[in-house]
Design a protein around this motif. Structure first.
Motif, PDB file in Angstrom:
ATOM      1  N   GLU A  36       0.889  -1.188   0.067  1.00  0.00           N
ATOM      2  CA  GLU A  36      -0.139  -0.031  -0.090  1.00  0.00           C
ATOM      3  C   GLU A  36       0.840   1.370   0.045  1.00  0.00           C
ATOM      4  O   GLU A  36       0.379   2.305  -0.720  1.00  0.00           O
ATOM      5  N   LEU A  37       1.921   1.226   0.772  1.00  0.00           N
ATOM      6  CA  LEU A  37       2.944   2.239   0.759  1.00  0.00           C
ATOM      7  C   LEU A  37       3.582   2.534  -0.774  1.00  0.00           C
ATOM      8  O   LEU A  37       3.559   3.629  -1.031  1.00  0.00           O
ATOM      9  N   TRP A  38       3.719   1.752  -1.432  1.00  0.00           N
ATOM     10  CA  TRP A  38       4.397   1.803  -2.674  1.00  0.00           C
ATOM     11  C   TRP A  38       3.483   2.221  -3.711  1.00  0.00           C
ATOM     12  O   TRP A  38       4.006   3.117  -4.415  1.00  0.00           O
ATOM     13  N   ARG A  39       2.066   1.774  -3.428  1.00  0.00           N
ATOM     14  CA  ARG A  39       1.253   2.704  -4.352  1.00  0.00           C
ATOM     15  C   ARG A  39       1.051   4.105  -3.998  1.00  0.00           C
ATOM     16  O   ARG A  39       1.071   4.726  -5.114  1.00  0.00           O
ATOM     17  N   MET A  40       1.142   4.380  -2.683  1.00  0.00           N
ATOM     18  CA  MET A  40       1.169   5.653  -2.279  1.00  0.00           C
ATOM     19  C   MET A  40       2.375   6.731  -2.944  1.00  0.00           C
ATOM     20  O   MET A  40       2.128   7.830  -3.463  1.00  0.00           O
ATOM     21  N   MET A  41       3.280   5.903  -2.879  1.00  0.00           N
ATOM     22  CA  MET A  41       4.670   6.670  -3.360  1.00  0.00           C
ATOM     23  C   MET A  41       4.706   6.821  -5.019  1.00  0.00           C
ATOM     24  O   MET A  41       5.474   7.745  -5.521  1.00  0.00           O
ATOM     25  N   THR A  42       4.284   5.916  -5.755  1.00  0.00           N
ATOM     26  CA  THR A  42       4.042   5.849  -7.061  1.00  0.00           C
ATOM     27  C   THR A  42       3.210   6.694  -7.495  1.00  0.00           C
ATOM     28  O   THR A  42       2.970   6.856  -9.010  1.00  0.00           O
ATOM     29  N   THR A  43       1.853   6.687  -6.906  1.00  0.00           N
ATOM     30  CA  THR A  43       0.604   7.350  -7.487  1.00  0.00           C
ATOM     31  C   THR A  43       0.485   8.875  -7.050  1.00  0.00           C
ATOM     32  O   THR A  43      -0.386   9.489  -7.728  1.00  0.00           O
ATOM     33  N   SER A  44       1.146   9.374  -6.039  1.00  0.00           N
ATOM     34  CA  SER A  44       0.913  10.530  -5.491  1.00  0.00           C
ATOM     35  C   SER A  44       2.291  11.278  -5.187  1.00  0.00           C
ATOM     36  O   SER A  44       3.139  10.672  -4.915  1.00  0.00           O
ATOM     37  N   ARG A  45       2.369  12.755  -5.484  1.00  0.00           N
ATOM     38  CA  ARG A  45       3.505  13.410  -5.173  1.00  0.00           C
ATOM     39  C   ARG A  45       3.586  13.871  -3.895  1.00  0.00           C
ATOM     40  O   ARG A  45       4.386  14.561  -3.548  1.00  0.00           O
ATOM     41  N   ASP A  46       2.358  13.806  -3.091  1.00  0.00           N
ATOM     42  CA  ASP A  46       2.113  14.158  -1.777  1.00  0.00           C
ATOM     43  C   ASP A  46       3.404  13.861  -0.888  1.00  0.00           C
ATOM     44  O   ASP A  46       3.891  14.838  -0.211  1.00  0.00           O
ATOM     45  N   LEU A  47       3.595  12.899  -0.945  1.00  0.00           N
ATOM     46  CA  LEU A  47       4.652  12.141   0.191  1.00  0.00           C
ATOM     47  C   LEU A  47       5.921  12.609  -0.427  1.00  0.00           C
ATOM     48  O   LEU A  47       6.813  12.843   0.473  1.00  0.00           O
ATOM     49  N   TRP A  48       6.276  12.890  -1.615  1.00  0.00           N
ATOM     50  CA  TRP A  48       7.587  13.295  -2.126  1.00  0.00           C
ATOM     51  C   TRP A  48       7.725  14.871  -1.524  1.00  0.00           C
ATOM     52  O   TRP A  48       8.728  15.138  -1.257  1.00  0.00           O
ATOM     53  N   VAL A  49       6.692  15.556  -1.665  1.00  0.00           N
ATOM     54  CA  VAL A  49       6.606  17.102  -1.262  1.00  0.00           C
ATOM     55  C   VAL A  49       6.960  16.984   0.463  1.00  0.00           C
ATOM     56  O   VAL A  49       7.702  17.578   0.738  1.00  0.00           O
ATOM     57  N   GLN A  50       6.122  16.214   1.023  1.00  0.00           N
ATOM     58  CA  GLN A  50       6.369  15.886   2.414  1.00  0.00           C
ATOM     59  C   GLN A  50       7.851  15.648   2.781  1.00  0.00           C
ATOM     60  O   GLN A  50       8.475  16.282   3.728  1.00  0.00           O
ATOM     61  N   SER A  51       8.257  14.526   2.111  1.00  0.00           N
ATOM     62  CA  SER A  51       9.676  14.279   2.249  1.00  0.00           C
ATOM     63  C   SER A  51      10.675  15.658   1.942  1.00  0.00           C
ATOM     64  O   SER A  51      11.653  15.577   2.843  1.00  0.00           O
ATOM     65  N   VAL A  52      10.435  16.394   1.298  1.00  0.00           N
ATOM     66  CA  VAL A  52      11.334  17.663   0.750  1.00  0.00           C
ATOM     67  C   VAL A  52      11.218  18.329   1.845  1.00  0.00           C
ATOM     68  O   VAL A  52      12.441  18.753   2.336  1.00  0.00           O
ATOM     69  N   PHE A  53      10.221  18.652   2.581  1.00  0.00           N
ATOM     70  CA  PHE A  53      10.344  19.674   3.606  1.00  0.00           C
ATOM     71  C   PHE A  53      10.520  19.015   4.997  1.00  0.00           C
ATOM     72  O   PHE A  53      11.004  19.607   5.938  1.00  0.00           O
ATOM     73  N   ASN A  54       9.976  17.636   5.051  1.00  0.00           N
ATOM     74  CA  ASN A  54      10.229  17.160   6.628  1.00  0.00           C
ATOM     75  C   ASN A  54      11.719  16.385   6.545  1.00  0.00           C
ATOM     76  O   ASN A  54      12.052  16.193   7.723  1.00  0.00           O
ATOM     77  N   CYS A  55      12.327  16.169   5.527  1.00  0.00           N
ATOM     78  CA  CYS A  55      13.640  15.300   5.605  1.00  0.00           C
ATOM     79  C   CYS A  55      14.690  16.001   4.806  1.00  0.00           C
ATOM     80  O   CYS A  55      15.515  16.470   5.062  1.00  0.00           O
TER      81      CYS A  55
END
Length: 271
Positions: A36-55
């Protein structure tokens, strides 16, 4: 832990490895839900944006700054995120209430951190402008991340926690290798630095992010930002209980200020 890690391990490598360690633990906790996490990471850019600012932004900037300026000043500048979160919430997003009580809590907490660390830490302010601005930028990025992180309040905190740190690990790995390990002279990490890095990956990253996203969903961004102050008090308590350290008289005042600020920031308003 960060200061000990970057003592003999390059800053990009520190950021990358703490992400890998934390991400591996979080993936193990997800277990069968990992697809489920893999699907989130490959279908939505939200996690990527979150990672940019959080990490990505704060970890790399603050890790580098820690190699240049004293840890006390890094701690103070890295504690600016509650101020940024309050101001953005009050003036721009208005996604949660921002009464004067919370502003008082933010100010009390910041004053408490300065008193605990020692006003002397501020005397070096201005000596290394680039590193100081890096810390401030990292704090601002944390502020943005806290506000964006509210969108995950309806799911298990394991998903945004694992996603953000794993993305950071994948993005940072090639840069860490090319800039810090591809040269003729390789770093020589000490045992102390490696243990500090391991502790950072386990406690500050894996466990810390689970708590972080859970708090965002329950007490909001401003309340969650209180952990920036609370971790200072916890660190002092650990030093006293386990290392036999003695608190300076003014540090007791700082602890009271921090605790008062935290209570003001997280206490629910009248219904």
């Amino acid at each position: 832990m960060l200061k000990l890690s970057v003592d003999t391990i390059p800053p990009l490598t520190v950021a990358c490895l703490r992400a890998f360690i934390g991400g591996a633990i979080l993936l193990a906790l997800l277990g069968r839900r990992a697809p489920e996490l893999w699907r989130m990471m490959t279908t939505s850019r939200d996690l990527w944006v979150q990672s940019v600012f959080n990490c990505l932004i704060p970890w790399t900037l603050v890790s580098w700054a820690s190699t240049v300026i004293d840890s006390g000043l890094v701690t103070i500048l890295n504690s600016l995120s509650p101020i940024f979160i309050f101001l953005m919430t009050w003036a721009i997003t208005r996604h949660e209430s921002s009464p004067p009580r919370k502003l008082v809590g933010v100010v009390l907490g910041m004053l408490g951190v300065i008193v605990i660390i020692g006003v002397d830490a501020l005397r070096g302010l201005g000596a290394h402008t680039a590193a100081e601005l890096a810390c401030v930028t990292g704090s601002f990025a944390y502020g943005i991340a806290a506000i964006l992180g509210r969108r995950y309040e309806d799911m298990s905190p394991l998903f945004p926690a694992a996603g953000t740190v794993l993305i950071a690990a994948v993005v940072l790995a090639p840069f860490a290798y090319a800039l810090e390990w591809a040269g003729p002279v390789l770093p020589q990490p000490s045992v102390t630095s490696m243990l500090a890095l391991l502790a950072s990956g386990i406690f500050s990253t894996a466990m810390g992010f689970i708590v972080y996203f859970r708090l965002l969903a329950t007490i909001g961004a401003i309340g969650t930002s209180a952990q920036a102050y609370l971790r200072i008090a916890v660190g002092v308590a650990i030093g006293v209980i386990f290392l036999g350290e003695t608190l300076r008289p003014e540090a007791w005042l700082g602890l009271l200020l921090v605790m008062g600020g935290v209570v003001a920031m997280v206490k629910p308003g009248p219904r």
